[in-house]
Design a protein around this motif. Structure first.
Motif, PDB file in Angstrom:
ATOM      1  N   VAL A   1       0.836  -1.198   0.000  1.00  0.00           N
ATOM      2  CA  VAL A   1       0.000   0.000   0.000  1.00  0.00           C
ATOM      3  C   VAL A   1       0.876   1.255   0.000  1.00  0.00           C
ATOM      4  CG1 VAL A   1      -1.573   1.371   1.432  1.00  0.00           C
ATOM      5  CG2 VAL A   1      -2.035  -1.054   1.050  1.00  0.00           C
ATOM      6  N   ALA A   2       1.950   1.243   0.771  1.00  0.00           N
ATOM      7  CA  ALA A   2       2.868   2.386   0.796  1.00  0.00           C
ATOM      8  C   ALA A   2       3.521   2.586  -0.563  1.00  0.00           C
ATOM      9  CB  ALA A   2       3.926   2.179   1.876  1.00  0.00           C
ATOM     10  N   MET A   3       3.906   1.507  -1.209  1.00  0.00           N
ATOM     11  CA  MET A   3       4.506   1.622  -2.532  1.00  0.00           C
ATOM     12  C   MET A   3       3.519   2.195  -3.542  1.00  0.00           C
ATOM     13  SD  MET A   3       5.744  -1.251  -5.251  1.00  0.00           S
ATOM     14  CE  MET A   3       4.177  -1.091  -6.106  1.00  0.00           C
ATOM     15  N   PHE A   4       2.279   1.679  -3.511  1.00  0.00           N
ATOM     16  CA  PHE A   4       1.271   2.147  -4.464  1.00  0.00           C
ATOM     17  C   PHE A   4       0.936   3.619  -4.219  1.00  0.00           C
ATOM     18  CE2 PHE A   4      -3.104   2.722  -5.951  1.00  0.00           C
ATOM     19  CZ  PHE A   4      -2.989   2.256  -7.250  1.00  0.00           C
TER      20      PHE A   4
ATOM     21  N   VAL B   1      10.838  -4.542 -10.667  1.00  0.00           N
ATOM     22  CA  VAL B   1      11.969  -4.268  -9.777  1.00  0.00           C
ATOM     23  C   VAL B   1      11.465  -3.891  -8.385  1.00  0.00           C
ATOM     24  CG1 VAL B   1      13.879  -2.679  -9.351  1.00  0.00           C
ATOM     25  CG2 VAL B   1      13.542  -3.622 -11.633  1.00  0.00           C
ATOM     26  N   CYS B   2      10.468  -3.019  -8.329  1.00  0.00           N
ATOM     27  CA  CYS B   2       9.940  -2.574  -7.029  1.00  0.00           C
ATOM     28  C   CYS B   2       9.259  -3.723  -6.288  1.00  0.00           C
ATOM     29  CB  CYS B   2       8.959  -1.420  -7.242  1.00  0.00           C
ATOM     30  SG  CYS B   2       9.719   0.102  -7.860  1.00  0.00           S
ATOM     31  N   ILE B   3       8.458  -4.492  -6.983  1.00  0.00           N
ATOM     32  CA  ILE B   3       7.715  -5.583  -6.330  1.00  0.00           C
ATOM     33  C   ILE B   3       8.675  -6.636  -5.785  1.00  0.00           C
ATOM     34  CG2 ILE B   3       6.124  -7.496  -6.758  1.00  0.00           C
ATOM     35  CD1 ILE B   3       4.676  -5.636  -8.754  1.00  0.00           C
ATOM     36  N   LEU B   4       9.651  -7.024  -6.591  1.00  0.00           N
ATOM     37  CA  LEU B   4      10.613  -8.033  -6.141  1.00  0.00           C
ATOM     38  C   LEU B   4      11.447  -7.507  -4.965  1.00  0.00           C
ATOM     39  CD1 LEU B   4      11.859 -10.812  -6.504  1.00  0.00           C
ATOM     40  CD2 LEU B   4      13.396  -9.839  -8.246  1.00  0.00           C
ATOM     41  N   SER B   5      11.842  -6.260  -5.025  1.00  0.00           N
ATOM     42  CA  SER B   5      12.626  -5.669  -3.928  1.00  0.00           C
ATOM     43  C   SER B   5      11.822  -5.651  -2.630  1.00  0.00           C
ATOM     44  CB  SER B   5      13.063  -4.251  -4.296  1.00  0.00           C
ATOM     45  OG  SER B   5      13.882  -4.243  -5.448  1.00  0.00           O
TER      46      SER B   5
ATOM     47  N   THR C   1      18.117  -4.131  -3.082  1.00  0.00           N
ATOM     48  CA  THR C   1      17.533  -3.429  -4.228  1.00  0.00           C
ATOM     49  C   THR C   1      18.581  -3.189  -5.306  1.00  0.00           C
ATOM     50  OG1 THR C   1      16.088  -2.308  -2.635  1.00  0.00           O
ATOM     51  CG2 THR C   1      16.122  -1.454  -4.866  1.00  0.00           C
ATOM     52  N   PHE C   2      19.798  -2.886  -4.900  1.00  0.00           N
ATOM     53  CA  PHE C   2      20.897  -2.725  -5.851  1.00  0.00           C
ATOM     54  C   PHE C   2      21.090  -3.997  -6.683  1.00  0.00           C
ATOM     55  CE2 PHE C   2      25.457  -3.649  -6.465  1.00  0.00           C
ATOM     56  CZ  PHE C   2      25.795  -2.649  -7.359  1.00  0.00           C
ATOM     57  N   LEU C   3      21.074  -5.140  -6.029  1.00  0.00           N
ATOM     58  CA  LEU C   3      21.247  -6.406  -6.743  1.00  0.00           C
ATOM     59  C   LEU C   3      20.077  -6.672  -7.690  1.00  0.00           C
ATOM     60  CD1 LEU C   3      22.611  -8.617  -3.809  1.00  0.00           C
ATOM     61  CD2 LEU C   3      23.914  -7.611  -5.703  1.00  0.00           C
ATOM     62  N   VAL C   4      18.867  -6.322  -7.264  1.00  0.00           N
ATOM     63  CA  VAL C   4      17.703  -6.527  -8.142  1.00  0.00           C
ATOM     64  C   VAL C   4      17.813  -5.634  -9.380  1.00  0.00           C
ATOM     65  CG1 VAL C   4      15.200  -6.250  -8.300  1.00  0.00           C
ATOM     66  CG2 VAL C   4      16.206  -7.245  -6.244  1.00  0.00           C
TER      67      VAL C   4
END
Length: 852
Positions: free
Chosen positions: A523-526, A606-610, A835-838
């Motif tokens: 929810v925060a991401m969205f 990228v965001c979802i996987l992170s 996140t860098f690795l993703v």
């Protein structure tokens, strides 16, 4: 403004203890919420004593508290009403007396001859009795003689000599005494007698007019005072009625009950102050006061009387708020300043008292005594602060780069290098506000003449042409896109659309800690995608307040929730082009700005996987599921209004047009033009006002505009070409993937310590230049990877607004902060690396597939 603040600010100071105790009732609601939650943990739903109508029934407890407040309000209102309405009756009687006195005075004024009696005598309670108004006047012997003849009897005040001077009648003939001739000569001196009578009459009228004027002024003041008192009485009713409504709504929402409607209808509306007849009686007395004022001051014009009385009421309210409440507001502001100082101390920022000084506070200049070998001196404290010395060092570096000879570099490039270093250091150290530094960019670009013509041979532009060029570079379609994003965010926030959507999703999460944590993070991401990663964490923290209130302050779940929302908000800042300013800067530095669909294709996975990986990290390190029971979030019960549907449709249509902007480029030209649609529709229809427009983050807009101007200057001067060539030579042996890893690492380090937007302003122009210089140019891929990495830098409390918001969250009861710096270092740094690795794996593959 919260209702508790509104109640405190709008209440009559002398009546403050008689209003509804709104804050205390809110505390009782939270206390009952905890009891219900604890009971639900110990008992099942059927055996819980709180839910079976027992003495511990929360409805009964809260109703008793409300009854106590209602009784207090009713008792005070009845006493105050009796007092004020009694004063109204007295005023109206005095007003009638004043009108009669006016008529008496006017009748006396109508008498032209000074010796003529008035046609009306003043009443026994008239103000004119005190000055002898209406009694017969003695003006001359001639008039006394004739009056004596007419009346046939002497005046009470006549002495013996006076009676002898009067004419007598015997058989119809007049007889004069020995003094008749002299008296006749004196009495026929008409001019002198007339002047004496006129002077006496004027003095007498002055006294009468003065008494009447003083009475009128006194009545006017009393009328205004009573008008204000009745308006305050009406405000007393309205504020308390609103207080009951709001506190019952909060009770029903917090405890999932239905007490509001029956209590309002059966108890509050039936109470004397809140009956319609009470309000009608109050309005009737207001009308009586307005009519009385019109007779006293406006010659019977009631409309003008209403206007003047409202002006007096406004002046009274303004004076009261600026005087009586000034001390209260000052205390609150000083408390806020103290909290800000605490916050800056925790974040390792400058806590110079000069910065914490409150506007309007009357304090002495902040001076400090300095001891030197030649004596003691007092100087401003800011001269001894670290910020001042930082500015001196930065200016010294600027002057050194500006005037020191640098081999093989044209003057415009050397000047531009000094400009870039100067501005970057100011941005990085925040020695002056960021937007102020941005405003320096066009000034220095023009003065230092760093711009060159586009056509070959490239020569330095003159200052007039340079000014036009640099200001054109500051206001680009990207700024329009930023304004469009602010407009959508303001509409979604103002009309609670974002909150309704967020609470609906969170209400479906249930009570499992791991599920609640994951749902809150998404929810925060969205929310960060559409209302910015500045507002998103604030929204999410307000929604999860019921969970935080019912968990211990040292609960692992509390820490996991707060950190999860902060980290997800940072990552959500990369999910859409309008989520954060650095994304718009990246679009400006791409050879052809990518469509929204392409952005979503790369950024969302990228965001979802992170977030999923960070969620696992939080579960492993905090173990929030142990001995934790979650209070379920309840969705907002308000139905979607027509305005909310209109905002939603306009937002969806605008986003859809942004997603297909490349296909519509021949029609719109740029995404920034599409951003005008929500601006016109929301502001043109009144959904958003000019106050909303003024509340936009204009400092961010100026910061972005300054960064765009700096990027254009670096490119136009040729410095970017030189720097990119030097870096390309260093990384010439690396592949495209290797260059991405190098720049992603650089961005991660830089953005961790300075603002994400500032990092993008400094690094992205260089990244673009290096990408263009490579054997296989991929500038857009490198810019996209770098800007994604900007949002992933979240290892410190200062690494972005969401982190700063999270570390300031406190337990409302104990005042203790939930998080410490160590929590960000131990979870934020690993999250940044994850996140860098993703980005350099999944993100890199998606960017290649999308054709960047």
């Amino acid at each position: 403004m919260k209702f508790s603040h509104s109640l405190q600010f709008n209440s009559v100071p002398d009546w403050s203890s008689h209003y509804i105790a709104y804050s205390n009732l809110k505390k009782l609601i939270y206390s009952l919420e905890k009891k219900v939650h604890q009971a639900s943990q110990l008992h099942d739903g059927e055996s819980s004593p709180l839910l079976n109508g027992s003495i511990d029934d929360p409805d009964k407890i809260f109703s008793n508290a409300l009854d106590h407040e209602l009784e207090k309000i009713c008792t005070f209102y009845q006493l105050k009403e009796l007092e004020i309405y009694g004063d109204v009756d007295t005023l109206l009687r005095d007003e009638e007396s004043y009108e009669e006195d006016q008529e008496t005075f006017e009748a006396e004024q109508a008498e032209q001859a000074p010796g003529t009696r008035g046609s009306k005598r003043p009443r026994s309670n008239s103000i004119f009795r005190t000055i002898g108004f209406g009694r017969p006047r003695r003006t001359s012997t001639m008039s006394q003689s004739y009056e004596g003849d007419e009346d046939g009897e002497s005046e009470d005040g006549d002495d013996e000599n006076t009676r002898l001077r009067k004419s007598k009648s015997r058989d119809g003939k007049k007889i004069w005494d020995s003094h008749t001739e002299d008296d006749l000569r004196a009495s026929t001196d008409f001019a002198s007698s007339r002047r004496r009578a006129s002077l006496a009459f004027d003095d007498y009228n002055d006294m009468a007019f003065s008494a009447l004027y003083d009475s009128g002024v006194s009545l006017k003041r009393r009328t205004i005072s009573l008008y204000v008192s009745i308006c305050e009485l009406r405000s007393f009713i309205q504020l308390n009625k609103t207080g009951f409504t709001k506190v019952l709504k909060k009770y029903d929402k917090t405890l999932d009950r239905n007490l509001k409607r029956p209590y309002l209808e059966q108890t509050v509306d039936a109470a004397y102050p809140f009956q319609q007849s009470t309000m009608d009686h109050l309005s009737e007395n207001l009308s009586r006061i307005e009519t009385a004022y019109s007779k006293i001051c406006t010659k019977g014009d009631v409309a003008e009387a209403k206007r003047e009385l409202r002006l007096h009421l406004r002046e009274h309210v303004v004076w009261e708020r600026n005087t009586v409440w000034r001390e209260m507001i000052g205390i609150e502001r000083k408390s806020q300043a103290a909290n800000m100082g605490l916050r800056q101390t925790m974040l390792g920022q400058d806590t110079d008292p000069q910065k914490l000084r409150l506007q309007g506070d009357e304090i002495e200049p902040d001076m400090k005594e300095v001891i030197t070998p030649i004596g003691r001196y007092r100087c401003p404290r800011w001269l001894l602060s670290s910020t001042f010395y930082t500015l001196i060092v930065i200016f010294a570096i600027f002057l050194l780069l500006l005037f020191a000879p640098i081999a093989k570099m044209p003057p415009e490039q050397q000047n531009c290098l000094a400009l870039v270093v100067f501005v970057s250091l100011l941005w990085a150290t925040e020695a002056i506000p960021l937007f102020v530094t941005s405003l320096l960019v066009p000034f220095l670009v023009v003065v230092l003449r760093v711009l060159r013509t586009d056509a070959k041979p490239r020569t330095r532009l003159e200052t007039k042409d340079a000014a036009t060029y640099v200001y054109g570079a500051m206001w680009t379609p990207v700024i329009g896109l930023l304004l469009g994003g602010f407009t959508i965010a303001a509409a979604l926030s103002k009309y609670n659309i974002a909150k309704m959507m967020a609470t609906f999703v969170l209400s479906k999460a249930g009570t499992k800690p791991r599920t609640v944590l994951l749902t809150s993070m998404f929810v925060a991401m969205f929310a960060s995608m559409w209302i910015s990663n500045v507002a998103a964490p604030v929204l999410c923290y307000s929604i999860i307040q019921p969970i935080l209130r019912n968990l211990p302050s040292d609960s692992a779940m509390t820490k996991a929730l707060l950190l999860g929302i902060a980290l997800s908000s940072n990552i959500g800042g990369a999910a859409s082009p309008i989520a954060s300013p650095q994304n718009l800067i990246a679009l400006q530095h791409m050879s052809s700005p990518i469509a929204w669909g392409t952005w979503f294709f790369i950024a969302l996975p990228v965001c979802i996987l992170s977030i999923l990986l960070i969620w696992v990290l939080l579960l492993v390190t905090f173990k929030p599921g142990r001995n934790t029971t979650i209070v379920p979030i309840r969705p907002m019960r308000d139905s979607f209004s027509g305005i909310q549907w209109f905002i939603s449709v306009v937002t969806i249509v605008t986003i859809a047009l942004w997603c297909v902007s490349h296909q519509l480029e021949s029609f719109f030209g740029h995404m920034g033009v599409i951003a005008i649609i929500p601006l016109v529709l929301f502001f043109g229809t009144g959904i958003l006002t000019k106050e909303d427009f003024n509340n936009f983050l204009w400092t961010i807009i100026i910061l972005a505009a300054g960064g765009l101007a700096l990027g254009k200057a670096v490119d136009s001067s040729g410095l970017l070409h030189t720097i990119a060539g030097a870096i390309t030579d260093k990384v010439g042996d690396l592949s495209l993937y290797g260059v991405l890893v190098v720049f992603a690492t650089l961005i991660l380090v830089v953005a961790t310590f300075i603002s994400h937007t500032v990092a993008a302003l400094i690094v992205l122009p260089v990244v673009q230049g290096v990408g263009q210089k490579m054997n296989e140019p991929h500038p857009d891929l490198l810019v996209m990877g770098s800007v994604l990495m900007c949002s992933a830098a979240m290892g410190l409390p200062t690494s972005g607004f969401p982190n700063m918001t999270a570390i300031m969250m406190e337990d409302s009861q104990t005042g203790q902060r939930y998080l410490r710096v160590k929590h960000f270092i131990t979870r934020g740094v690993p999250s940044s690396i994850i996140t860098f690795l993703v980005i350099i794996t999944v993100g890199y593959g998606l960017m290649l597939v999308s054709g960047l």
